[in-house]
Design an enzyme around this catalytic site. Structure first.
Site, short mmCIF file in Angstrom:
data_model
loop_
_atom_site.label_atom_id
_atom_site.label_comp_id
_atom_site.label_asym_id
_atom_site.label_seq_id
_atom_site.Cartn_x
_atom_site.Cartn_y
_atom_site.Cartn_z
N SER A 1215 3.58 -6.60 -7.37
CA SER A 1215 3.41 -8.01 -7.15
C SER A 1215 4.75 -8.66 -6.82
O SER A 1215 5.37 -8.32 -5.82
CB SER A 1215 2.75 -8.61 -8.38
N ASP A 1421 -7.47 -5.95 -3.58
CA ASP A 1421 -6.62 -7.07 -3.94
C ASP A 1421 -6.65 -8.08 -2.81
O ASP A 1421 -6.48 -7.74 -1.65
CB ASP A 1421 -5.19 -6.58 -4.16
N CYS A 1424 -2.13 -10.20 -2.77
CA CYS A 1424 -1.02 -9.45 -2.17
C CYS A 1424 -1.64 -8.23 -1.51
O CYS A 1424 -1.49 -7.10 -1.95
CB CYS A 1424 0.00 -9.03 -3.22
N HIS A 1478 -5.63 -5.95 -7.68
CA HIS A 1478 -4.21 -6.21 -7.91
C HIS A 1478 -3.88 -7.19 -9.04
O HIS A 1478 -3.01 -6.96 -9.83
CB HIS A 1478 -3.59 -6.75 -6.63
N MET A 1479 -4.45 -8.32 -9.08
CA MET A 1479 -4.21 -9.38 -10.06
C MET A 1479 -2.84 -10.02 -9.89
O MET A 1479 -1.86 -9.67 -10.51
CB MET A 1479 -4.32 -8.87 -11.49
#
Length: 1523
Positions: A1215, A1421, A1424, A1478-1479
């Site tokens: 990230s 995701d 990103c 992804h988060m």
């Protein structure tokens, strides 16, 4: 029909993964209407009619729909027009608005056949036009009669014809209500479509096609999008969605800009028929095209400004359309005159007959036309057209809706009659080729092919992935009217899902095609075919009897005249002329173009004239005679004095037959009888190309020989256009059954091909040691350097982006005054900077021999021998009149590099050679434009180093080459290379003609070369230099080895205590220390440690786990989570660590931990994150500052524990780690210099690993559209209207971010740009309720509480446990409320502008220094995402770019199952992980409200979602194995 009476115009792709998602189900998205509560309707309230057969012919039956209470429809049987099928008419009633429609069942199988919805255009034109004169089942013959139409489109489909919007045809409003935008019209049409299909269940599930023509190019994309989006509501209510299968648009007004600019092509070039406007008008139109494009782009596309867009449209219309109107030609069929007054008949009198037919009262009664409708039927409504114009609807671009439909699996057919000028095939082809969608690359790579009907060519077509473009030969605006059989065949094949029958096409149709895919198609949109040629093979009897056949048959006493059947205005006279080179046959003559006469010389090869290649040579100027090339450079003899010549052993006819041509007319011995002149290279090119064809056709022994076009100086403009004209002309030769010219290469010496780079490089040549030491004083050079960027900007805007002759001349004047005149004042030779100018420049050109040559050629006996016409004026080396004419026309301001790129794309080789002492067309500028040239081999060419080439064992210059394109310098030569270095120039040309590479020096010799000879050298030469500008050395270090007595390393981790911290220090970093202790937790199978990095009053917490495999030998990984401000405990306890938290008191063993084969750190950085803290509020707010602390800690750890020295070290994160990791790794790399200098072991920085990284802010922002609105990972999740708005914001976002954040960083403006982009791209997705970190799922819990993952809260509770804190050694000063992410840190980084910076340049620098880089991304995701990450990896500027980008994405597997896709080259790997998210949230602005800052980047979902695959990936990476 497109109406003239209104304003005239009533008229990010990524590479591979997206296609895999095209067939997934429709998403459950879109807003619900207010009248519907989102639950299934009460079926008892709704009674569908069920069957059309139940309808009455005497009265209307009313239809309704539970979801659309404001909409109903009346429908009745109506026996008319086509007696072979049931027919129905009716009204769509929207309160007081009433829209009329016709419906015809299929003649084939109405119970099974597809359904077509048809609308005409306008806006404001009745679909009765489509019905009664185009594709309907009957055609109006006179005011009372219709006749059966066998080619009606209801032959195999049920068809609607709809008079929309209200106010059109039989449609009406009770109280003056109106619709003035397509968006509004679309809602009514979509509701009616749902209403019809729901009421007549037999049609449910049938393929439904929305079709139209002209302004239907605006209507249909929006109507279809509304139907598609509306399906969400139908499904949610338990109803059957409409099976929207395709859209079909004929001669569509879809893209206003390409329509306007293509009017020039249609009227002034032979794209359909010969030009219909005079040359002066066409010249004016052509000049207006770039201005129109720029103004429309800025006012209507990049940012829609109604008033400015209307002004731009008015300008374009006036300049590009009105001239055609004045010609009296049919607006809708360029091959015919307009029949009747345009405003009355629309050029087709049948429209008036149809109106009379529809005014019949009996017919109106039969159709059920409401009595409220006007008695005077009008084909097109001015009122509706005006309303749409005033609202700005006619100025909108609809192509983005088409892209959105394609992304959702709705097929699209664009068909165009090739005689229509107003919505023409050129403009339609252009926008189809530039359309941004996932199938773009495949579509544009397709050649146009012929499709046939009954064995005859019907048109051209290009198709890919559900998108088809087709032309219909001989048809105008209304294809079914002009070519009914072909139109029906086209639509039937489309409905049946068949490809249009085709054969390969090798002709000249496309104007906006990918060059690499069309290497044999013409370069130029050249002038019309000669009048004498009708496109068929010529009558051989007209030529064969006049063919000369052989040069040996020519007379030396009189001219022989040559002709060509395709060029009746061109002929040539040629004779033997024994002079200059007695060892070969020589010829002279004239190219005669009516009253213009161009002189030429021709020398046979000294080697094998019957087989050797042919070279065409021209000097430059413009206005310079090629006699200079002949008699002082590369010709077979050189002039010694006014009466004498001598043999030139280094002549270029040593191995080739060669022409020297005095062109254009009035140069050298060339002349015009009545003052005719040529003032543009384009015009000169046509005459030269015709002569080339004439020569090769008359002397058959030369047919098929390799032909090379060569020149120098202004030849850099001439030669690319001359070669292009020859190439294009080959189409005509082939079509006429003649042998095409074997155009093999172009050779340009000291080229003036790019005026801008030539001009700006004058600074380099005069003020740097590019060739000789600087020749100007410092004060002058400082002024010149300041002028360079201003010159570049002004010239680019005025001469390149939009050619404005007056402004371009002013720009060039400024550039010349600032960059040219200072050198002119020195008295040095413009053409050889190493010498002074000899004689007066205007008399001798610094070379007195030029005056001697003029004297030699003015000898009367020589002129007689050569056959010079008595009318020819005295010889002059250069014609001032020609030069002035080219200058006044603006020709000298033009850039010709695009023609060179086009030649390269078509397989014509290009050699650019430059004497390195030439100032005026120097090597610096020529190298620059060759490196910047936009063609398919650009990356490969630019990646080549300059290498030395030799002649007879001595260095001759430098060269860079890839197949087909070579740049070479010649040492010690000026502007005229063959004059200064004859031996080297002959070796150069002989090797080129023979197809040999220039000889590179040996490796040993290469070591001796000057490292900085090239201005564009590759970074690989500097791979071990520091990455960034380092900060000051630490105060305690004087640069030498440290005093070892001051430092006592701990030596071994096993010596550490579990009960108290051991303190570590480092001699070079006195402000940094570390505390570390054993901590038996999380993974009982290995030793674990925790501690703090202490930087005075700042304290950064870390975890360290030894490897489960071989901790004494395994690599070391440093891991950080992102944010900025998020704790690496999330990576540890939820992703890749050795244990995972299961509840507030328990963690369980994690078998797929990354310490399976590596020792690993998890670091809570920067200070203020996780268990890290500051004593007095100290903070870090930039990644640069954070990097210094991390690099010092890394050195401290490795120096204290020598068993780790030399181990491979990998910096990893996810990230916002995409920003952290490149800078951290760079800091470690740069710091190694200090370690080595101090006698310490450097860190073996081996790689950087970034998961779902926020590395390039711009690509992250713009890729949100791709992820949400295209099937890049899952089917589109947002409705089409929202997606269209997002897509329109993409170019504005890109432009603003680039200007404010990249080209020149302006914090405030950059933040504003990021705010705009976030609002346009992020907010619409957030409103969907989907998980931004995994687009395949809904968000669990409130995003600000759980980050969509409730386990994050559990981890916080676990880490708040006092026993855990004590075990870990957490300092009591740390807050008792553990937070996964720190809003304070995030705000600090945002306020500092850190989040707005791009970190890709650090990655490139690491790669150049042999630090490997892995970029991995979960393909679910959103925030990103893989699309943005792939884009920047492909665009990354580094020495391995070409190799990396040339690699295809390949599948990688784990345990025999597909795990994702990967691309790798030279230490750089990109990989996706299928099914992983992804988060992360990208904080783009410090103005984000604090309550949202918890949405910051936290974790890479790859190890969380796909732990097995993630571990396999990292293990292979550590082992150096390919995925």
């Amino acid at each position: 029909m497109l109406l003239r009476s209104l304003t005239l115009f009533s008229v990010l792709g990524f590479t591979t993964l997206a296609a895999a998602y095209r067939q997934q189900p429709l998403p459950n998205t879109g807003s619900n209407r207010a009248s519907w509560n989102a639950e299934s309707y009460d079926e008892g309230l709704f009674n569908p009619v069920e069957s059309l057969s139940a309808l009455s012919s005497s009265e209307y039956t009313t239809l309704s729909h539970p979801l659309f209470p404001r909409h109903s429809a009346r429908i009745k049987k109506t026996d008319f027009c086509d007696t072979t099928v049931p027919v129905y008419t009716g009204y769509i009633d929207i309160e007081a608005k009433h829209i009329f429609f016709y419906f015809f069942e299929s003649r084939n199988d109405p119970a099974k056949d597809d359904v077509i919805f048809w609308t005409n255009g306008g806006p404001g034109c009745s679909s009765a036009m489509g019905l009664f004169m185009e594709l309907g089942p009957c055609r109006v013959v006179n005011a009372t009669t219709t006749e059966f139409h066998p080619e009606a489109w209801n032959s195999n489909a049920n068809v609607f014809f709809v008079d929309q919007p209200v106010g059109v045809g039989f449609s009406y409003a009770e109280y003056g209500e109106h619709v003035d935008t397509t968006e509004d019209a679309a809602q009514d049409i979509a509701a009616f479509v749902a209403l019809f299909f729901e009421n007549f269940s037999s049609f449910k599930g049938r393929a439904f096609h929305m079709a139209g023509e002209s302004y239907g190019g605006r209507y249909v994309p929006l109507f279809a999008s509304a139907v598609y989006d509306q399906n969400t509501e139908l499904i949610a209510a338990g109803l059957t969605p409409v099976n929207l299968t395709s859209v079909m648009i004929g001669n569509g007004a879809t893209d206003l800009l390409t329509s306007y600019t293509s009017y020039f092509d249609m009227t002034c070039t032979p794209v359909s028929i010969a030009p219909v406007l005079d040359i002066s008008t066409c010249v004016r139109m052509k000049k207006a095209v770039p201005r129109c494009e720029k103004w429309m782009q800025e006012a209507c596309i990049n940012q829609f400004d109604s008033m400015n867009c209307e002004a731009a449209s008015s300008f374009c219309e006036t300049e590009l359309f009105d001239p055609f109107i004045a010609s009296g030609t049919n607006l809708y069929d360029i091959s015919k005159p307009c029949d009747g007054p345009l405003e009355e008949t629309l050029c087709y009198p049948i429209t008036q007959v149809i109106a009379k037919y529809l005014d019949d009262s009996d017919l109106r009664t039969l159709l059920g036309v409401d009595p409220a409708v006007s008695k005077n039927f009008s084909s097109c409504s001015d009122a509706v057209g005006t309303a749409f114009a005033l609202s700005g609807d006619v100025l909108q671009d609809s192509t983005e809706y088409i892209a959105a439909l394609l992304e959702r699996g709705v097929d699209v057919l664009i068909y165009v009659g090739d005689y229509d000028p107003i919505c023409n095939w050129v403009g339609n082809e252009q926008w189809t080729l530039t359309l941004d969608w996932t199938g773009k690359q495949e579509f544009t790579s397709q050649k146009l092919r012929t499709w046939e009907v009954d064995g005859e060519a019907a048109g051209k077509t290009r198709s890919a992935q559900g998108f088809t473009f087709a032309t219909v030969h001989g048809a105008g605006h209304m294809v079914p009217y002009d070519k009914p059989k072909q139109a029906l065949a086209l639509v039937n094949r489309w409905l049946a899902g068949e490809e249009l029958s085709f054969r390969d096409y090798g002709g000249l149709l496309g104007t906006a095609i990918l060059a690499a895919a069309y290497r044999q198609q013409p370069l130029l949109n050249s002038s019309s075919k000669p009048a004498a040629w009708n496109g068929d093979s010529y009558d051989e009897g007209l030529l064969n009897g006049n063919l000369v056949g052989s040069l040996s048959a020519l007379s030396s006493s009189e001219y022989t005249t040559l002709f060509h059947p395709l060029f009746p205005k061109h002929s040539a006279r040629i004779k033997k002329t024994n002079f200059c080179d007695t060892t070969v046959a020589a010829y002279t003559g004239y190219i005669d173009i009516e009253a213009k006469h161009i002189f030429f010389y021709f020398f046979e090869s000294r080697n094998d004239p019957a087989k050797d290649d042919v070279i065409f040579w021209t000097n430059g100027g413009p206005g310079g005679s090629s006699a200079l090339g002949l008699f002082m450079e590369l010709g077979p003899c050189r002039v010694i004095n006014a009466t004498t010549i001598e043999y030139n052993p280094d002549s270029w006819n040593s191995n080739a037959n060669i022409f020297f041509v005095d062109q254009p007319v009035s140069v050298g011995f060339s002349y015009a009888e009545y003052g005719e002149h040529v003032d543009t290279t384009e015009d000169a090119a046509q005459d030269i190309a015709a002569f080339v064809a004439l020569f090769f056709e008359n002397f058959s022994s030369f047919k098929g020989r390799a032909f090379h076009m060569a020149g120098e100086s202004y030849g850099g403009r001439y030669v690319p256009l001359f070669a292009s004209a020859v190439y294009d002309q080959n189409v005509q030769l082939v079509a006429a059954g003649l042998t095409p010219i074997n155009l093999t290469s172009v050779m340009i010496g000291n080229s003036m091909s790019d005026r801008l780079v030539a001009t700006t490089s004058y600074f380099d040549m005069t003020c740097t040691a590019a060739s000789v030491p600087p020749v100007l004083d410092i004060g002058t050079c400082v002024r010149m350097k300041k002028a360079v960027p201003r010159c570049e900007k002004w010239f680019t805007e005025a001469c390149l982006d939009q050619f404005d002759l007056m402004n371009c001349e002013a720009a060039l004047q400024f550039c010349d005054n600032e960059l040219f005149e200072p050198f002119a004042a020195t008295g040095l030779n413009f053409y050889d900077i190493s010498k002074p100018c000899e004689g007066k420049l205007e008399e001798t050109f610094c070379y007195p021999i030029t005056k001697v040559i003029a004297q030699y050629l003015n000898d009367t006996d020589l002129r007689s021998l050569l056959g010079v016409d008595p009318a020819s004026p005295p010889f002059a080396s250069s014609s001032r009149a020609v030069h002035n004419a080219f200058t006044l026309s603006g020709d000298t301001l033009r850039d010709s590099t695009d023609y060179i790129a086009a030649l390269l794309e078509r397989g014509v080789k290009v050699l650019i050679y430059v004497g390195d002492y030439d100032w005026i067309c120097n090597w610096v500028g020529n190298e620059r434009w060759t490196l910047a040239l936009d063609w398919h081999g650009k990356d490969a060419f630019a990646s080549q180093e300059l290498k030395t080439w030799e002649v007879d064992g001595e260095a001759a210059g430098k060269t860079r080459s890839v197949p087909g394109f070579t740049f070479a310098t010649v040492y010690g030569a000026g502007h005229m290379v063959p004059h200064d270095k004859p031996k080297q120039s002959l070796a150069l040309v002989n090797r080129w003609i023979a197809g040999q590479e220039f000889q590179p020096r040996t490796a040993a010799q290469m070591l001796l070369k000057s490292a900085l000879f090239g201005f564009a050298t590759l970074a690989t030469a500097y791979r071990q230099q520091p990455l960034s500008k380092p900060g000051p050395k630490h105060a305690a270090w004087g640069g030498g080895s440290y005093d070892e007595g001051l430092f006592n390393p701990v030596e071994s981790l096993s010596a550490l205590s579990a009960s108290e911290f051991t303190t570590l220090s480092h001699p070079l970093f006195p402000n940094h220390s570390a505390r570390i202790k054993k901590t038996d937790f999380c993974d009982t199978t290995v030793a674990a440690y925790t501690g703090y990095i202490d930087i005075e009053a700042k304290h950064i917490f870390f975890y360290f786990f030894e490897s489960r495999n071989d901790p004494a030998k395994d690599d070391v990984i440093f891991w950080t989570n992102g944010g900025p401000g998020c704790s690496s405990s999330l990576g540890l306890f939820m992703e890749l660590g050795p244990c995972r938290v299961t509840n507030a008191t328990t963690a369980e063993f994690h078998s797929e931990s990354w310490n399976s084969n590596a020792n690993i750190f998890f670091v809570d950085q920067p200070v203020g994150v996780g268990f890290s803290y500051a004593e007095y509020g100290e903070h870090v707010d930039t990644s640069e500052d954070a990097a210094q602390d991390i690099a010092a800690f890394v050195a401290l750890f490795f120096e204290n524990f020598p068993s780790f020295k030399g181990r491979a070290f990998h910096m990893a994160g996810e990230s916002y780690g995409g920003r952290y990791v490149p800078l951290f790794a760079s800091a470690v790399y740069d710091q190694n210099a200090a370690l080595v200098a101090a006698g310490l072991t450097p860190i073996n920085l081996t790689s950087a690993m970034i998961g779902n990284g926020l590395t390039d802010h711009l690509t992250s922002l713009t890729s949100y559209f791709d992820m949400a609105c295209t099937p890049a990972s899952v089917p589109s999740v947002l409705d089409i209207s929202t997606c269209t708005r997002m897509k329109k914001a993409v170019p504005r976002c890109e432009k603003w971010i680039t200007k404010a954040c990249i080209d020149q960083f302006d914090h405030m403006n950059c933040e504003a740009a990021a705010d705009f982009c976030s609002n346009e791209f992020f907010d619409p997705f957030l409103a969907s309720g989907l998980n931004p970190y995994d687009i395949s799922k809904s968000c669990e819990g409130a995003i600000e509480d759980t980050l969509c993952y409730p386990v994050t809260k559990v981890i916080s509770k676990y880490l708040d446990n006092s026993n855990v804190r004590t075990l870990l050694g957490v300092d009591p000063a740390v807050s008792q409320n553990f937070s996964s992410c720190s809003k304070t840190v995030a705000i600090a980084f945002a306020l500092a502008g850190d989040m707005l910076h791009d970190s890709t340049e650090y990655i490139a620098a690491l790669l150049e220094r042999d630090v490997k880089v892995l970029i991995y991304v979960g393909d679910y995701d959103w925030i990103c995402n893989w699309v943005g990450n792939e884009r920047w990896t492909l665009a990354l500027d580094w020495s391995g770019k070409a190799a990396f980008s040339s690699e295809e994405l390949r599948t990688w597997e784990v345990d025999g199952e597909v795990a994702g896709k990967t691309r790798a080259a030279q230490g750089f790997t990109f990989a996706t992980v299928h099914g992983a998210g992804h988060m992360v949230r990208v904080l783009v602005s410090s103005t984000d409200p604090p309550e949202t800052l918890i949405l910051l980047a936290v974790l890479s979902q790859v190890p969380y979602d796909k732990p097995k695959q993630a571990l396999a990936l990292v293990n292979r990476w550590l082992a150096g194995e390919a995925l």
